[in-house]
Design a protein around this motif. Structure first.
Motif, PDB file in Angstrom:
ATOM      1  N   VAL A 166     108.323 -71.959  45.250  1.00 60.21           N
ATOM      2  CA  VAL A 166     107.675 -71.642  46.529  1.00 60.21           C
ATOM      3  C   VAL A 166     108.560 -70.608  47.210  1.00 60.21           C
ATOM      4  N   ASN A 168     109.829 -68.310  50.301  1.00 57.29           N
ATOM      5  CA  ASN A 168     109.832 -68.326  51.770  1.00 57.29           C
ATOM      6  C   ASN A 168     109.571 -66.925  52.319  1.00 57.29           C
ATOM      7  N   ARG A 256      99.456 -72.291  47.364  1.00 58.98           N
ATOM      8  CA  ARG A 256     100.481 -72.512  48.391  1.00 58.98           C
ATOM      9  C   ARG A 256     101.018 -73.932  48.288  1.00 58.98           C
ATOM     10  N   ALA A 257     102.240 -74.128  48.780  1.00 57.89           N
ATOM     11  CA  ALA A 257     102.820 -75.481  48.795  1.00 57.89           C
ATOM     12  C   ALA A 257     103.849 -75.538  49.914  1.00 57.89           C
ATOM     13  N   ARG A 258     104.331 -76.734  50.195  1.00 59.60           N
ATOM     14  CA  ARG A 258     105.318 -76.869  51.270  1.00 59.60           C
ATOM     15  C   ARG A 258     106.690 -76.460  50.768  1.00 59.60           C
ATOM     16  N   GLU A 259     107.389 -75.684  51.606  1.00 60.41           N
ATOM     17  CA  GLU A 259     108.739 -75.201  51.274  1.00 60.41           C
ATOM     18  C   GLU A 259     109.717 -75.834  52.260  1.00 60.41           C
ATOM     19  N   GLU A 274     104.196 -74.404  54.916  1.00 59.71           N
ATOM     20  CA  GLU A 274     103.433 -73.908  53.756  1.00 59.71           C
ATOM     21  C   GLU A 274     103.788 -72.470  53.457  1.00 59.71           C
ATOM     22  N   ARG A 275     104.036 -72.185  52.193  1.00 65.87           N
ATOM     23  CA  ARG A 275     104.383 -70.828  51.771  1.00 65.87           C
ATOM     24  C   ARG A 275     103.736 -70.553  50.409  1.00 65.87           C
TER      25      ARG A 275
END
Ligand SMILES: Cc1cc2nc3c(=O)[nH]c(=O)nc-3n(C[C@H](O)[C@H](O)[C@H](O)COP(=O)(O)O)c2cc1C
Length: 478
Positions: A166, A168, A256-259, A274-275
């Protein structure tokens, strides 16, 4: 003319006593980052060195080599600490475009498909016990789909699994704009991570140059010779040919997913957001690669040192381009990088209000949070001298400009973010230049002080080095 690659630089660094090898086995899931943290927290800046962990996994791991201190940064640019800003001004005035080569050391080994696994790399955990995963902290290259130029910066990337990270990409950042230029057409965006190449590229990547300026050309200007690049194997990007390792990938629309959370340069843990997710398409590397990761997190760090030093020359050049030739020097504190930091400008004001005008321009056009303007007779890298200027020449009620409602980069500012809502930030400009009518210094003449130095020596007192602040004060005519 400059170093060909990272290993060339490491030889020079070691020759100057600024690289330490750690031969004992080191656990990269906690121990490596904690040792590097002690380097920045306990060793004074002037004495710091780069770290080469010889036994930290599948290959040696280097950190802090370029940004341990002003001195290691100067060695990285093949200059002296005093030569850093002139080197930057030259590079910005005369960038040198990269040249494309057909064969490259970074592609001696090419892994694609399932073989291109991040598990092969000794990626450290940088805030042990608090970061959610290992993170790539290295150069990231992207391209603008419309204009065709490439962007090189550092965007931390969280390992999701052996084939996905992921990234940023903060909205507004140039890498984000490049990626968006593909995604909004429904196309996958190419992206690479370049793990360790000639240090000039690392220095150029973290300066806040305008969108469209290729940092690799600035690196050519810093080296005085073009950076050699090669076409990546699975995506349409050019990468530095002399890199140790190149990870190729693409960001697909809607992936997308959580970073995070991740330990940030500002000293606090980030919140998960989310990134974009990138899928790895290839890993290419030398036969015997070195791994490099920047240490960031609780400052000072390699991240803040690199960003502070790179942005000083940029600010000076911008002020000169605006016609303010009487600005002599710029210093950005090494604890916070180019972002939200304290910038100090030394100048010879030409008219009433000139110092404030310069401070205001810098506050409005950079990501600095505090800007202090002093006269050219102040050594802006000497905290004692700066304190004296603030005590002696600054009247807070008269000489302060507060700029409120600054949005960029308020979301990164812990002082604002901790309010728990989306808020604007603010900036301060301090005019600590001497106002007219100041009396003479309460200091004997240079002639008497020089004579007294001879008396000092004759008396057998310990040797002393004349500080620059005293030289500057003794040069005053009245
Ligand atoms: C170790 C390290 C990690 C960084 N991580 C990020 C990040 O995750 N996101 C970001 O926007 N900037 C990050 N930065 C700062 C940017 O790389 C830097 O400001 C750069 O100049 C931005 O380039 P751009 O103007 O081309 O977007 C990082 C810098 C360093 C040294």
């Amino acid at each position: 003319m400059g170093y060909r690659d990272l290993r060339d630089f490491l030889v020079a660094l070691e020759g100057r006593g600024r690289l330490r090898r750690i031969a004992q086995p080191v656990d990269r899931s906690w121990e490596l980052a904690c040792i590097a943290r002690w380097l920045y927290q306990a060793v004074p800046e002037r004495e710091r060195f780069g770290l080469l962990f010889e036994n930290a996994g599948a290959m040696p791991v280097v950190t802090a080599a370029i940004g341990a201190s002003r001195e290691t940064y100067a060695i990285a640019l093949d200059t002296t600490p005093e030569g850093i800003i002139p080197a930057w001004v030259r590079a910005l005035s005369h960038p040198i475009s990269p040249v494309r080569v057909a064969q490259a050391p970074c592609q001696e080994i090419v892994l694609t498909g399932r073989s291109a696994s991040l598990d092969l790399l000794p990626i450290p955990i940088w805030t042990p016990g608090k970061d959610v995963a290992p993170y790539l902290t290295t150069l990231t290259i992207t391209r603008d789909a419309d204009a065709g130029f490439q962007n090189c910066a550092v965007y931390r990337s969280m390992v999701l699994d052996e084939r996905r990270v992921v990234v940023n990409l903060n909205p507004g950042r140039h890498g984000w704009r490049c990626v968006e230029s593909y995604l909004r057409r429904g196309l996958p965006a190419p992206i690479t991570w370049v793990i360790a190449t000639e240090p000039a590229v690392h220095c150029a990547a973290v300066a806040n140059v305008p969108y469209g300026v290729d940092e690799v050309s600035i690196a050519g200007g810093l080296k005085g010779t073009p950076v050699e690049t090669v076409k990546a194997r699975t995506i349409d990007l050019a990468v530095p040919a002399h890199a140790e390792i190149v990870i190729e990938g693409e960001i697909r629309p809607d992936d997308r997913a959580r970073e995070g959370p991740f330990g940030e340069f500002a000293g606090y843990m980030s919140q998960a957001v989310e990134r974009p997710v990138a899928t790895i398409t290839a890993i290419t590397h030398r036969r015997d690669p070195l791994y490099y990761g920047y240490i960031s997190q609780f400052p000072p760090s390699e991240s803040t040192t690199l960003q502070s030093l790179g942005n000083c020359g940029l600010v000076l050049k911008q002020l000169h381009d605006l016609g303010h030739a009487s600005v002599r020097d710029v210093h950005i504190d090494l604890t916070y990088g180019g972002l939200l930091a304290h910038g100090v400008i030394a100048m010879r004001p030409q008219y009433p209000g000139h110092a404030r005008q310069i401070g205001r321009i810098v506050a409005d056009t950079t990501l600095l949070k505090r800007v202090t303007v002093v006269d050219e007779d102040i050594d802006i890298r000497d905290a004692q001298h700066l304190d004296w200027a603030l005590n002696a020449r600054y009247d807070p009620a008269r000489d302060t400009v507060l700029v409120s409602g600054t949005f960029s980069p308020a979301d990164m500012d812990p002082a604002v973010r901790s309010e728990g809502r989306e808020a604007a930030g603010s900036k301060i400009v301090i005019d600590a230049t001497e106002k007219s009518g100041a009396p003479p210094f309460s200091l004997p003449s240079r002639e008497l002080m020089d004579k007294a130095l001879e008396s000092w020596r004759a008396a057998g007192l310990p040797p002393i080095e004349v500080p620059r602040r005293v030289d500057l004060a003794l040069a005053r005519k009245k």
